[in-house]
Design a protein around this motif. Structure first.
Motif, PDB file in Angstrom:
ATOM      1  N   ARG A 159       5.199  33.076 -43.742  1.00 38.06           N
ATOM      2  CA  ARG A 159       4.529  34.102 -44.537  1.00 38.06           C
ATOM      3  C   ARG A 159       3.020  34.106 -44.335  1.00 38.06           C
ATOM      4  N   SER A 160       2.447  32.980 -43.994  1.00 38.75           N
ATOM      5  CA  SER A 160       0.995  32.938 -43.835  1.00 38.75           C
ATOM      6  C   SER A 160       0.618  32.971 -42.355  1.00 38.75           C
ATOM      7  N   ARG A 161      -0.587  33.441 -42.096  1.00 34.80           N
ATOM      8  CA  ARG A 161      -1.062  33.544 -40.710  1.00 34.80           C
ATOM      9  C   ARG A 161      -1.098  32.176 -40.036  1.00 34.80           C
ATOM     10  N   GLU A 162      -1.610  31.190 -40.753  1.00 34.13           N
ATOM     11  CA  GLU A 162      -1.775  29.875 -40.166  1.00 34.13           C
ATOM     12  C   GLU A 162      -0.426  29.286 -39.746  1.00 34.13           C
ATOM     13  N   PHE A 163       0.555  29.327 -40.664  1.00 31.57           N
ATOM     14  CA  PHE A 163       1.861  28.782 -40.326  1.00 31.57           C
ATOM     15  C   PHE A 163       2.565  29.633 -39.281  1.00 31.57           C
ATOM     16  N   ASN A 164       2.341  30.919 -39.315  1.00 26.33           N
ATOM     17  CA  ASN A 164       2.949  31.807 -38.328  1.00 26.33           C
ATOM     18  C   ASN A 164       2.468  31.462 -36.919  1.00 26.33           C
ATOM     19  N   ALA A 165       1.184  31.133 -36.783  1.00 21.01           N
ATOM     20  CA  ALA A 165       0.642  30.726 -35.468  1.00 21.01           C
ATOM     21  C   ALA A 165       1.293  29.438 -34.986  1.00 21.01           C
ATOM     22  N   VAL A 166       1.501  28.486 -35.870  1.00 23.12           N
ATOM     23  CA  VAL A 166       2.155  27.223 -35.509  1.00 23.12           C
ATOM     24  C   VAL A 166       3.599  27.466 -35.123  1.00 23.12           C
ATOM     25  N   VAL A 167       4.299  28.308 -35.877  1.00 17.36           N
ATOM     26  CA  VAL A 167       5.705  28.622 -35.596  1.00 17.36           C
ATOM     27  C   VAL A 167       5.845  29.316 -34.225  1.00 17.36           C
ATOM     28  N   LYS A 168       4.967  30.266 -33.933  1.00 18.05           N
ATOM     29  CA  LYS A 168       5.002  30.945 -32.627  1.00 18.05           C
ATOM     30  C   LYS A 168       4.787  29.959 -31.492  1.00 18.05           C
ATOM     31  N   ALA A 169       3.818  29.028 -31.675  1.00 17.88           N
ATOM     32  CA  ALA A 169       3.570  28.024 -30.647  1.00 17.88           C
ATOM     33  C   ALA A 169       4.776  27.135 -30.469  1.00 17.88           C
ATOM     34  N   PHE A 170       5.475  26.813 -31.535  1.00 17.98           N
ATOM     35  CA  PHE A 170       6.670  25.981 -31.440  1.00 17.98           C
ATOM     36  C   PHE A 170       7.802  26.715 -30.732  1.00 17.98           C
ATOM     37  N   ASN A 171       7.953  28.008 -31.044  1.00 17.68           N
ATOM     38  CA  ASN A 171       9.059  28.780 -30.483  1.00 17.68           C
ATOM     39  C   ASN A 171       8.879  29.106 -28.992  1.00 17.68           C
ATOM     40  N   LEU A 172       7.729  28.905 -28.401  1.00 21.29           N
ATOM     41  CA  LEU A 172       7.501  29.200 -26.983  1.00 21.29           C
ATOM     42  C   LEU A 172       8.313  28.358 -26.095  1.00 21.29           C
TER      43      LEU A 172
END
Length: 189
Positions: free
Chosen positions: A176-189
């Motif tokens: 839900r938050s930008r910060e966690f979303n950036a971490v999640v995207k980096a993990f999903n790569l």
């Protein structure tokens, strides 16, 4: 404490005004020995709840007229009226146009109403503090949950990835938050 100072100021002002009024209005009934007139004046001055009792004494300190509030209504027992020195005010009763002292009026005041108002205010303030503390606790609980739930999902995904080194790991849902979303995207790569 502002309310206590304000109530105290009004209490002092009411005492001074009451004693001044009685000093001016009781000299004539005492001079004329007009007991009904004196009692009517006393009854009118007993209307404020802070007045516990009033006594009119003649020049020889004999009681000419007296009235007091019942004990249950904020008054003091008859024997306690004289012990309430801190709450007693007096005025000399002088004959009109003369310095001759005809007697004096003693007014006994009660702080019971003022104390009750202050305690009620303390109770309301305590309730406000408890309610605000409860709301702050709920906000803190929800905000911590908002932070720690995505962290727990990331932790679980990292553990899963460490168990399956070369296998495909399930992607994390977006946060839900930008910060966690950036971490999640980096993990999903």
């Amino acid at each position: 404490w502002g309310m206590a100072r304000e109530l105290e100021s009004k209490f002092e002002q009411m005492q001074a005004q009451t004693v001044t009024r009685l000093g001016l209005s009781l000299a004539r009934p005492l001079w004329d020995l007009n007991l009904p007139s004196a009692q009517a004046i006393l009854a009118a001055e007993m209307l404020p709840a802070d007045v516990a009792g009033i006594q009119i004494l003649d020049a020889q300190d004999r009681v000419f007229a007296s009235v007091q509030r019942a004990v249950g209504e904020g008054g003091l027992p008859a024997d306690a009226l004289h012990d309430a020195a801190g709450l007693q005010r007096q005025a000399l009763l002088r004959r009109e146009g003369s310095d001759e002292v005809l007697g004096r009026v003693l007014v006994y005041f009660s702080r019971a109403r003022m104390d009750a108002l202050l305690w009620a205010q303390v109770g309301w303030r305590a309730l406000e503090i408890v309610v605000l503390d409860g709301l702050l606790f709920l906000v803190l609980l929800l905000s911590l949950r908002w932070v720690f739930v995505p962290l727990a999902e990331l932790r679980d995904a990292l553990k899963e990835m460490s168990r399956h080194e070369n296998e495909q790991v399930e992607e994390l849902p977006s946060a839900r938050s930008r910060e966690f979303n950036a971490v999640v995207k980096a993990f999903n790569l």
